[in-house]
Motif scaffolding. Structure first.
Motif, PDB file in Angstrom:
ATOM      1  N   LYS A 310      35.347  61.207  44.991  1.00  0.00           N
ATOM      2  CA  LYS A 310      35.619  62.498  45.596  1.00  0.00           C
ATOM      3  C   LYS A 310      34.420  63.428  45.489  1.00  0.00           C
ATOM      4  O   LYS A 310      34.215  64.305  46.318  1.00  0.00           O
ATOM      5  CB  LYS A 310      36.846  63.134  44.923  1.00  0.00           C
ATOM      6  CG  LYS A 310      38.165  62.476  45.320  1.00  0.00           C
ATOM      7  CD  LYS A 310      39.333  63.237  44.725  1.00  0.00           C
ATOM      8  CE  LYS A 310      40.654  62.655  45.204  1.00  0.00           C
ATOM      9  NZ  LYS A 310      41.811  63.372  44.624  1.00  0.00           N
ATOM     10  N   GLN A 311      33.637  63.262  44.437  1.00  0.00           N
ATOM     11  CA  GLN A 311      32.492  64.132  44.223  1.00  0.00           C
ATOM     12  C   GLN A 311      31.259  63.654  44.981  1.00  0.00           C
ATOM     13  O   GLN A 311      30.474  64.464  45.461  1.00  0.00           O
ATOM     14  CB  GLN A 311      32.177  64.219  42.724  1.00  0.00           C
ATOM     15  CG  GLN A 311      33.304  64.869  41.915  1.00  0.00           C
ATOM     16  CD  GLN A 311      33.028  64.810  40.433  1.00  0.00           C
ATOM     17  OE1 GLN A 311      32.047  64.215  39.993  1.00  0.00           O
ATOM     18  NE2 GLN A 311      33.893  65.426  39.640  1.00  0.00           N
ATOM     19  N   ARG A 312      31.082  62.332  45.093  1.00  0.00           N
ATOM     20  CA  ARG A 312      29.869  61.789  45.707  1.00  0.00           C
ATOM     21  C   ARG A 312      30.216  60.661  46.674  1.00  0.00           C
ATOM     22  O   ARG A 312      29.808  59.520  46.480  1.00  0.00           O
ATOM     23  CB  ARG A 312      28.914  61.270  44.641  1.00  0.00           C
ATOM     24  CG  ARG A 312      28.503  62.305  43.601  1.00  0.00           C
ATOM     25  CD  ARG A 312      27.515  61.701  42.621  1.00  0.00           C
ATOM     26  NE  ARG A 312      27.130  62.654  41.602  1.00  0.00           N
ATOM     27  CZ  ARG A 312      27.741  62.826  40.439  1.00  0.00           C
ATOM     28  NH1 ARG A 312      28.802  62.082  40.157  1.00  0.00           N
ATOM     29  NH2 ARG A 312      27.335  63.709  39.559  1.00  0.00           N
ATOM     30  N   PRO A 313      30.925  60.930  47.750  1.00  0.00           N
ATOM     31  CA  PRO A 313      31.288  59.851  48.679  1.00  0.00           C
ATOM     32  C   PRO A 313      30.094  59.266  49.398  1.00  0.00           C
ATOM     33  O   PRO A 313      30.117  58.093  49.803  1.00  0.00           O
ATOM     34  CB  PRO A 313      32.247  60.548  49.657  1.00  0.00           C
ATOM     35  CG  PRO A 313      31.886  61.991  49.574  1.00  0.00           C
ATOM     36  CD  PRO A 313      31.473  62.226  48.162  1.00  0.00           C
ATOM     37  N   TRP A 314      29.027  60.050  49.554  1.00  0.00           N
ATOM     38  CA  TRP A 314      27.852  59.590  50.280  1.00  0.00           C
ATOM     39  C   TRP A 314      27.122  58.475  49.532  1.00  0.00           C
ATOM     40  O   TRP A 314      26.400  57.683  50.152  1.00  0.00           O
ATOM     41  CB  TRP A 314      26.899  60.752  50.534  1.00  0.00           C
ATOM     42  CG  TRP A 314      26.588  61.567  49.305  1.00  0.00           C
ATOM     43  CD1 TRP A 314      27.255  62.666  48.857  1.00  0.00           C
ATOM     44  CD2 TRP A 314      25.531  61.335  48.364  1.00  0.00           C
ATOM     45  NE1 TRP A 314      26.696  63.138  47.701  1.00  0.00           N
ATOM     46  CE2 TRP A 314      25.631  62.344  47.375  1.00  0.00           C
ATOM     47  CE3 TRP A 314      24.524  60.377  48.261  1.00  0.00           C
ATOM     48  CZ2 TRP A 314      24.745  62.416  46.296  1.00  0.00           C
ATOM     49  CZ3 TRP A 314      23.642  60.449  47.185  1.00  0.00           C
ATOM     50  CH2 TRP A 314      23.765  61.461  46.228  1.00  0.00           C
ATOM     51  N   ILE A 315      27.315  58.388  48.221  1.00  0.00           N
ATOM     52  CA  ILE A 315      26.637  57.341  47.447  1.00  0.00           C
ATOM     53  C   ILE A 315      27.096  55.961  47.915  1.00  0.00           C
ATOM     54  O   ILE A 315      26.299  55.028  48.029  1.00  0.00           O
ATOM     55  CB  ILE A 315      26.908  57.519  45.941  1.00  0.00           C
ATOM     56  CG1 ILE A 315      26.206  58.774  45.428  1.00  0.00           C
ATOM     57  CG2 ILE A 315      26.449  56.297  45.153  1.00  0.00           C
ATOM     58  CD1 ILE A 315      26.405  59.031  43.953  1.00  0.00           C
ATOM     59  N   TYR A 316      28.372  55.838  48.212  1.00  0.00           N
ATOM     60  CA  TYR A 316      28.917  54.552  48.632  1.00  0.00           C
ATOM     61  C   TYR A 316      28.442  54.183  50.035  1.00  0.00           C
ATOM     62  O   TYR A 316      28.232  53.004  50.330  1.00  0.00           O
ATOM     63  CB  TYR A 316      30.440  54.578  48.552  1.00  0.00           C
ATOM     64  CG  TYR A 316      30.942  54.735  47.141  1.00  0.00           C
ATOM     65  CD1 TYR A 316      31.195  53.624  46.343  1.00  0.00           C
ATOM     66  CD2 TYR A 316      31.130  55.998  46.575  1.00  0.00           C
ATOM     67  CE1 TYR A 316      31.640  53.753  45.047  1.00  0.00           C
ATOM     68  CE2 TYR A 316      31.569  56.145  45.271  1.00  0.00           C
ATOM     69  CZ  TYR A 316      31.818  55.020  44.514  1.00  0.00           C
ATOM     70  OH  TYR A 316      32.242  55.146  43.213  1.00  0.00           O
ATOM     71  N   ASP A 317      28.282  55.183  50.884  1.00  0.00           N
ATOM     72  CA  ASP A 317      27.724  54.925  52.214  1.00  0.00           C
ATOM     73  C   ASP A 317      26.294  54.421  52.111  1.00  0.00           C
ATOM     74  O   ASP A 317      25.891  53.487  52.809  1.00  0.00           O
ATOM     75  CB  ASP A 317      27.772  56.195  53.069  1.00  0.00           C
ATOM     76  CG  ASP A 317      29.185  56.566  53.478  1.00  0.00           C
ATOM     77  OD1 ASP A 317      29.996  55.645  53.692  1.00  0.00           O
ATOM     78  OD2 ASP A 317      29.475  57.772  53.591  1.00  0.00           O
TER      79      ASP A 317
END
Length: 330
Positions: A310-317
C-alpha cells in the motif's frame, strides 16, 4: 502495470502474446537446430532428427508448447486456489523463465509439460489431505516419462519423496504403488529395446550420465550472464518470501503450495548433471510461476522484505519490468 493483472483478462492475454512473440523473435527469424547432449533421454533423441529437418517448425512448436504449458499451469494454480482466478501473471512468469533465452525445442520444455501434469496429480482438492494410490501411480509414472526426455529429471523423485512424507505416503501400499508407477514406462522401454537389440547401448549411455556429475560453466557474454544470475536471485527471493508466509494459509493451501515449490529441490539437483552457469531457468519456471506471483502481488497489508504494498506499489511494477527486461537480455 500489476493492476492490469488483477482484472482485465483480455488485455492480460494480449500482453502475454506480445511478450511471447518478442522473446521468441530471434529464433523465429534465425531458427537454430535442436542441440543434442549426453543428458538427452531416449524419447528426445527420437524426435530430434525429425524436427532438425525443419528448424523453424521446431521453434514454432516450442513456442506454442511453452504458451500452452503456461496456460495449463495457470488454470491448475487457480483451480486449487493458489492464485486468484482473475490473473494470468503465473502464465507470464512461466513463459519468461521458459523463454530466457528462447531457442528451440529442448528436453526441459517437454519435461515441463509432464511435470505440470504430475503436479496436478499431487494437488489436493476438497476435504482430503492426502491423495489416492491411483494418483500416486500416475505421478511417479509421469516423473519416469520426464526422465525419458531428460535423464537428470530422475532427480524430481527427490521432490516427490519430500511431498510423500508431507502427505504421509510411507505405508507399504503407497511405496509399492510408487514403484510400480515409476517402473511401468521403463518396463515397456526395456522390452522394446531388448527386442531391437538396443538395450546395452541405452544402459551404457544412461549409466554414464548418472555417474558423471559435471560442474560446467558455459562461456557467455557478460550482460546476459548478469541478467541470468539476476533472475535466479529474484527466484530465490520469491521462494523465501512465500515460504516464510505459508503459515498464514490453511493446511491444504500449504500442502499444495509446498508441492509446487518443492520442484525446486529436484531442479537444483539436475543442474549438477548439466551446467551451473548460465543457470537453466526453465528448470525453475513452474515454482516461479507461483512464488513470483505472490512476490509481485502479496496479500493486502502484508509486510515483506520489499515493504508494504500500500505504501510502495510502484516497487512491484519496477520489479516486474526488471524481470521482463532481464529475460530479453538473456
Amino acid at each position: 502495470m500489476l493492476k492490469l493483472f488483477k482484472s482485465n483478462m483480455a488485455l492480460q492475454a494480449l500482453l502475454i502474446l506480445v511478450a511471447l512473440v518478442l522473446l521468441w523473435l530471434r529464433p523465429l527469424l534465425a531458427p537454430p537446430p535442436m542441440a543434442s547432449a549426453p543428458t538427452d533421454g531416449i524419447l528426445y533423441t527420437i524426435i530430434l532428427p525429425l524436427f532438425n529437418a525443419v528448424p523453424r517448425v521446431a521453434v514454432i512448436v516450442a513456442m506454442l508448447l511453452v504458451l500452452a504449458e503456461g496456460v495449463l499451469l495457470n488454470l491448475l494454480l487457480a483451480d486449487i486456489n493458489l492464485v486468484p482466478q482473475t490473473t494470468l501473471l503465473p502464465t507470464l512468469l512461466y513463459i519468461i523463465f521458459m523463454s530466457a533465452p528462447a531457442t528451440t525445442i529442448t528436453p526441459m520444455i517437454l519435461v515441463a509439460g509432464a511435470l505440470i501434469a504430475c503436479t496436478r496429480q499431487l494437488s489436493l482438492k476438497g476435504s482430503l489431505l492426502t491423495i489416492s494410490t491411483t494418483r500416486i501411480c500416475s505421478a511417479t509414472a509421469l516423473i519416469s516419462i520426464c526422465s525419458l526426455f531428460y535423464i537428470p529429471a530422475l532427480a524430481i523423485l527427490v521432490s516427490y519423496l519430500i511431498v510423500a512424507v508431507s502427505y504421509r505416503l510411507y505405508g507399504w501400499r503407497d511405496v509399492v504403488t510408487m514403484l510400480l508407477g515409476f517402473l511401468a514406462p521403463y518396463v515397456l522401454l526395456v522390452t522394446v529395446l531388448f527386442m531391437t537389440d538396443g538395450l546395452a547401448a541405452w544402459w551404457a549411455s544412461t549409466s554414464a550420465v548418472l555417474g558423471d556429475i559435471t560442474f560446467m560453466v558455459t562461456a557467455t557474454d557478460t550482460l546476459p550472464l548478469i541478467a541470468n544470475i539476476m533472475l535466479a536471485l529474484i527466484f530465490l527471493v520469491s521462494v523465501f518470501m512465500l515460504w516464510s508466509h505459508l503459515g498464514e494459509h490453511t493446511v491444504m493451501w500449504q500442502k499444495n503450495a509446498s508441492t509446487v515449490m518443492l520442484v525446486t529441490v529436484g531442479s537444483i539437483i539436475t543442474l549438477l548433471f548439466s551446467r551451473l552457469l548460465p543457470i537453466d531457468l526453465a528448470a525453475f519456471a513452474l515454482p516461479f510461476a507461483l512464488c513470483g506471483t505472490h512476490m509481485l502481488m502479496p496479500a493486502s497489508g502484508r509486510t515483506t522484505v520489499i515493504g508494504r504494498r500500500k505504501q510502495r506499489p510502484w516497487i512491484y511494477d519496477i520489479l516486474l519490468a526488471i524481470i521482463i527486461i532481464a529475460a530479453f537480455v538473456c
